[in-house]
Design an enzyme around this catalytic site. Structure first.
Site, PDB file in Angstrom:
ATOM      1  N   ARG A   1       0.561  11.906  -9.245  1.00 23.54           N
ATOM      2  CA  ARG A   1       1.046  10.567  -8.911  1.00 23.54           C
ATOM      3  C   ARG A   1       2.396  10.291  -9.555  1.00 23.54           C
ATOM      4  NH1 ARG A   1      -3.156   7.581  -6.462  1.00 23.54           N
ATOM      5  NH2 ARG A   1      -5.259   7.963  -7.234  1.00 23.54           N
TER       6      ARG A   1
ATOM      7  N   GLU B   1       0.840  -1.203   0.000  1.00 25.00           N
ATOM      8  CA  GLU B   1       0.000   0.000   0.000  1.00 25.00           C
ATOM      9  C   GLU B   1       0.874   1.252   0.000  1.00 25.00           C
ATOM     10  OE1 GLU B   1      -2.358   1.662  -0.681  1.00 25.00           O
ATOM     11  OE2 GLU B   1      -4.059   1.554   0.651  1.00 25.00           O
ATOM     12  N   ASP B   2       0.308   2.358  -0.416  1.00 18.43           N
ATOM     13  CA  ASP B   2       1.068   3.615  -0.383  1.00 18.43           C
ATOM     14  C   ASP B   2       1.192   4.144   1.042  1.00 18.43           C
ATOM     15  OD1 ASP B   2      -1.633   4.242  -0.213  1.00 18.43           O
ATOM     16  OD2 ASP B   2      -1.615   5.748  -1.799  1.00 18.43           O
TER      17      ASP B   2
ATOM     18  N   PHE C   1      -0.599  15.878   4.684  1.00 11.31           N
ATOM     19  CA  PHE C   1      -1.007  15.380   3.372  1.00 11.31           C
ATOM     20  C   PHE C   1       0.176  15.481   2.413  1.00 11.31           C
ATOM     21  CE2 PHE C   1      -2.960  15.335  -0.768  1.00 11.31           C
ATOM     22  CZ  PHE C   1      -3.881  14.311  -0.618  1.00 11.31           C
TER      23      PHE C   1
ATOM     24  N   ASP D   1      -3.185   5.272   6.800  1.00 12.16           N
ATOM     25  CA  ASP D   1      -3.631   6.540   7.364  1.00 12.16           C
ATOM     26  C   ASP D   1      -4.609   6.214   8.500  1.00 12.16           C
ATOM     27  OD1 ASP D   1      -3.703   9.331   7.375  1.00 12.16           O
ATOM     28  OD2 ASP D   1      -5.356   9.427   5.963  1.00 12.16           O
TER      29      ASP D   1
HETATM   30  P1  IMP Z   1      -6.894   4.717   5.095  1.00 10.57           P
HETATM   31  O1  IMP Z   1      -5.699   4.166   5.823  1.00 10.57           O
HETATM   32  O2  IMP Z   1      -8.021   3.773   4.977  1.00 10.57           O
HETATM   33  O3  IMP Z   1      -7.287   6.063   5.624  1.00 10.57           O
HETATM   34  O4  IMP Z   1      -6.581   4.970   3.594  1.00 10.57           O
HETATM   35  C1  IMP Z   1      -5.397   5.315   3.119  1.00 10.57           C
HETATM   36  C2  IMP Z   1      -5.651   5.847   1.724  1.00 10.57           C
HETATM   37  O5  IMP Z   1      -5.957   7.245   1.795  1.00 10.57           O
HETATM   38  C3  IMP Z   1      -4.400   5.723   0.930  1.00 10.57           C
HETATM   39  O6  IMP Z   1      -4.354   4.528   0.201  1.00 10.57           O
HETATM   40  C4  IMP Z   1      -4.433   6.952   0.053  1.00 10.57           C
HETATM   41  O7  IMP Z   1      -5.129   6.667  -1.132  1.00 10.57           O
HETATM   42  C5  IMP Z   1      -5.214   7.965   0.848  1.00 10.57           C
HETATM   43  N1  IMP Z   1      -4.286   8.881   1.537  1.00 10.57           N
HETATM   44  C6  IMP Z   1      -4.015   8.952   2.850  1.00 10.57           C
HETATM   45  N2  IMP Z   1      -3.123   9.906   3.141  1.00 10.57           N
HETATM   46  C7  IMP Z   1      -2.790  10.450   1.950  1.00 10.57           C
HETATM   47  C8  IMP Z   1      -1.873  11.510   1.579  1.00 10.57           C
HETATM   48  O8  IMP Z   1      -1.181  12.131   2.377  1.00 10.57           O
HETATM   49  N3  IMP Z   1      -1.813  11.788   0.245  1.00 10.57           N
HETATM   50  C9  IMP Z   1      -2.555  11.140  -0.687  1.00 10.57           C
HETATM   51  N4  IMP Z   1      -3.403  10.141  -0.380  1.00 10.57           N
HETATM   52  C10 IMP Z   1      -3.530   9.810   0.935  1.00 10.57           C
HETATM   53 MG    MG Z   2      -4.554   4.421  -2.116  1.00  8.83          MG
END
Ligand code: IMP
Ligand code: MG
Length: 188
Positions: A179, A113-114, A166, A117
C-alpha cells in the site's frame, strides 16, 4: 539547490510495470480537487455541510492527497466495509467493519474510494448513507475498472480508467502489502 537529484522511487521485486507515476497521480488529483471545489461551491451543493469520507484502507493515500486539493470547508471521516460470502455470489453482501463518527443526515457526502471494480462496495455504501438521510452522496474514485462491473454504478469523479488488471500501490494492496508504494503498478 544545485545537484539535488530527485530520489529514485522505491522499486521492490514485487513490482512489474509502473502504470501511474507519482507526478501523474498528483496532477490528476489536483484537477479532481479543483473540479470538486467548483462543484460544491455552487448550487445545488453549496450551503450545506460537506463530509468527505475516506473508504479504508485502500483510499487512504489518495484521500489525504485529494483533501489538500479541495479548497472548501469540510468534515473528514472514515468508513471501512468488507464483502463477505463467496466472490461468486451475485448478491455481493457487504458489511461495515468501521463506521462513521459523524452524522450524515442533511449533509452532502463525498465518498472517496481507491477503485470501483465490481461496484458492490460503493453501491452498498451509497445506499446505506442515503438511508441515513444524507442529502447527496457523490463518489470520487482514483481508479475505475468498468470491465469488472456487476452492478450499475458510476463514480462522479474518476482519476483514471484502467482495463481489468490487478494493481498495487498508492493505497492498493495485494494481501495487505504494497500500500505504501508511491505509484500504481502491476505486481510481478
Ligand atoms: P468492489 O467495487 O466492490 O469490487 O470493490 C472494490 C474493492 O476491491 C476496492 O476497494 C479494493 O479494495 C479491491 N480491489 C479491486 N481491484 C483491486 C486491485 O486491482 N488491486 C487491489 N485491490 C483491488
Ligand atoms: Mg478498498
Amino acid at each position: 539547490m544545485k545537484n539535488r537529484r530527485k530520489k529514485p522511487d522505491w522499486r521492490p521485486d514485487c513490482v512489474g510495470a509502473v502504470l501511474l507515476a507519482p507526478d501523474v497521480i498528483a496532477k490528476r488529483t489536483a484537477a479532481l480537487g479543483a473540479k470538486i471545489t467548483r462543484d460544491y461551491a455552487r448550487r445545488p451543493l453549496a450551503g450545506r455541510d460537506l463530509v468527505a469520507v475516506g473508504v479504508l484502507r485502500g483510499a487512504s493515500l489518495f484521500f489525504a492527497d485529494l483533501l489538500r486539493e479541495i479548497r472548501l470547508p469540510l468534515l473528514v471521516d472514515f468508513i471501512s466495509a468488507s464483502s463477505y460470502g463467496k466472490e461468486t455470489k451475485t448478491t455481493g453482501e457487504v458489511k461495515i467493519v468501521k463506521d462513521l463518527q459523524e452524522p450524515v443526515r442533511g449533509r452532502h457526502v463525498l465518498l472517496v474510494e481507491d477503485v470501483v471494480d465490481t461496484g458492490l462496495t460503493l453501491t452498498f455504501l451509497r445506499k446505506t448513507l442515503l438511508a441515513r438521510g444524507a442529502r447527496t452522496v457523490r463518489i470520487c474514485a482514483l481508479l475505475d475498472k468498468p470491465r469488472k462491473r456487476r452492478v450499475k454504478i458510476r463514480a462522479d469523479y474518476v482519476g483514471f480508467t484502467l482495463p481489468d488488471r490487478f494493481v498495487i500501490g498508492y493505497g492498493l494492496d495485494y494481501e495487505e502489502r504494497y500500500r505504501n508504494l508511491p505509484y500504481v503498478a502491476t505486481p510481478r
